[in-house]
Design an enzyme around this catalytic site. Structure first.
Site, PDB file in Angstrom:
ATOM      1  CD  GLU A 178      27.687  22.036   1.053  1.00 49.56           C
ATOM      2  OE1 GLU A 178      27.045  22.508   2.059  1.00 49.56           O
ATOM      3  OE2 GLU A 178      27.307  21.402   0.148  1.00 49.56           O
ATOM      4  CE  LYS A 220      27.014  19.076   2.970  1.00 48.67           C
ATOM      5  NZ  LYS A 220      25.612  18.801   3.733  1.00 48.67           N
TER       6      LYS A 220
HETATM    7  P1  13P Z   1      22.762  16.989  -0.842  1.00 48.15           P
HETATM    8  O1  13P Z   1      23.313  15.965  -0.072  1.00 48.15           O
HETATM    9  O2  13P Z   1      21.439  16.760  -1.334  1.00 48.15           O
HETATM   10  O3  13P Z   1      23.607  17.337  -1.931  1.00 48.15           O
HETATM   11  O4  13P Z   1      22.496  18.069   0.264  1.00 48.15           O
HETATM   12  C1  13P Z   1      23.580  18.592   1.154  1.00 48.15           C
HETATM   13  C2  13P Z   1      23.829  19.686   1.537  1.00 48.15           C
HETATM   14  O5  13P Z   1      23.665  20.187   2.723  1.00 48.15           O
HETATM   15  C3  13P Z   1      24.025  20.743   0.483  1.00 48.15           C
HETATM   16  O6  13P Z   1      24.085  21.925   0.895  1.00 48.15           O
END
Ligand code: 13P
Length: 338
Positions: A178, A220
């Site tokens: 991510e 992600k």
């Molecule tokens: P949000 O969808 O609130 O951005 O959170 C997702 C997430 O796991 C951030 O690390």
């Protein structure tokens, strides 16, 4: 490393019609969410909140493929003594674990962050597998302004993401990688595109260098979206087109799926953007959601920390999960919000 298991888990996480519930808020972040509805944050209240979500039958069995947990939750049991991990597994969803230790200030680069948590990770990973986690998450934070991000910030974070991913796969745990380019600030869509594209290209170079098997990973990312304070915010179709174009230019086709974060978008925006992308025709990877706020804001507002709101809370979660499930098929429209 069990390659078949990694590929099967990754494919199940991004299957069509379903997506991931990010319920891995750290103790500090969940306290902020609870403060906003006037609820106290204790180990029991956090457990009660999350148990309510995991017991939302239609959402969990029809629209949620996996749940990202915080360390505390992975070890907790429901009120009746059933481990929460087992509760999740019984719905058909896969339990996962956030393993990073948060974004910390970077030396030499004021205002920029590097995600911590690599030390000892190899050791922790084995325990997480034994506790039932089959995938993990590590979030890097990239901020945009006139001077940022620096190459140092992008490079250090992508390197850490790749080393984390390699450690995960060694333990037969699928890494969610991510790299979040934040939507804070006044930048426009083009600037978000430029920074995200550069970050993703760097990330895939690092993943290759560290020997990560892409078929056993899930990306992600943020969507390509205007900053929150931008005066000329792009519309749904523009966001969908730019996001797909950016992913096509940077994400290898061997990645089974992309599960977006919501990043501060409203519930409806996050759903509309995902549906528009999936309505646009065939893509090399499945596009789904891994939302925290965009899945939990409505049920949180319905709950208000009061047990008498149990049914309304679950109804709100079932609804948002269903809407996002439809968005993974490109079949959502605003009329369904009722
Ligand atoms: P949000 O969808 O609130 O951005 O959170 C997702 C997430 O796991 C951030 O690390």
């Amino acid at each position: 490393m069990n390659i078949d298991e990694l590929c099967q888990t990754a494919t199940a996480m991004v299957q069509k019609g379903k997506g991931i519930l990010a319920a891995d808020e750290s103790t500090g972040t969940i306290k902020k969410r609870f403060d906003s509805i006037g609820a106290e944050s204790t180990p029991d209240s956090r457990r009660d909140w999350r148990e309510m979500l995991f017991r939302s039958g239609p959402a969990m069995s029809q629209s949620i493929s996996g749940v990202i947990l915080f360390d505390e939750t992975l070890r907790q049991s429901a009120v009746d003594g059933t481990p929460l991990v087992e509760l999740i597994r019984n719905t058909g969803a896969i339990p996962g674990i956030k393993v990073d230790m948060g974004a910390q200030d970077m030396a030499n680069f004021a205002g920029e962050k590097i995600t911590a948590g690599l030390d000892g990770l190899r050791h922790r990973m084995k325990e997480y597998y034994d506790l039932g986690a089959r995938f993990a998450k590590w979030r890097a934070v990239i901020e945009i302004d006139a001077e940022r991000p620096s190459m140092a910030c992008v490079a250090a974070n992508c390197h850490a993401l790749a080393r984390y991913a390699a450690i995960c796969q060694e333990a037969s745990i699928v890494p969610i990688v991510e790299p979040e380019v934040l939507m804070d600030g006044g930048h426009d869509l083009d600037r978000c595109y430029e920074v995200t594209e550069g970050t993703l290209k760097h990330l895939y170079m690092e993943l290759f260098t560290q020997g990560v098997m892409l078929e056993g990973t899930v990306l992600k990312p943020n969507m390509i979206i205007s900053g929150k304070k931008c005066n000329t915010r792009a519309g749904v179709e523009e966001v969908a087109e730019a996001t797909v174009k950016c992913l096509k230019s940077s994400v290898p086709a061997s990645v089974p799926g992309v599960a977006f974060l919501s990043g501060g978008q409203s519930d409806l925006e996050a759903t509309a953007h995902l549906s528009a992308m999936n309505a646009g025709g065939a893509l090399p990877w499945n596009l789904t959601f891994s939302y925290g706020r965009a899945l939990q804001a409505a049920p949180l507002a319905a709950w208000c920390g009061k047990s008498e709101n149990h049914d309304a809370t679950q109804a709100a979660f079932n609804h948002r999960a269903k809407m996002n499930g439809l968005a993974t098929l490109g079949k959502w429209n605003e009329g369904m919000e009722g």
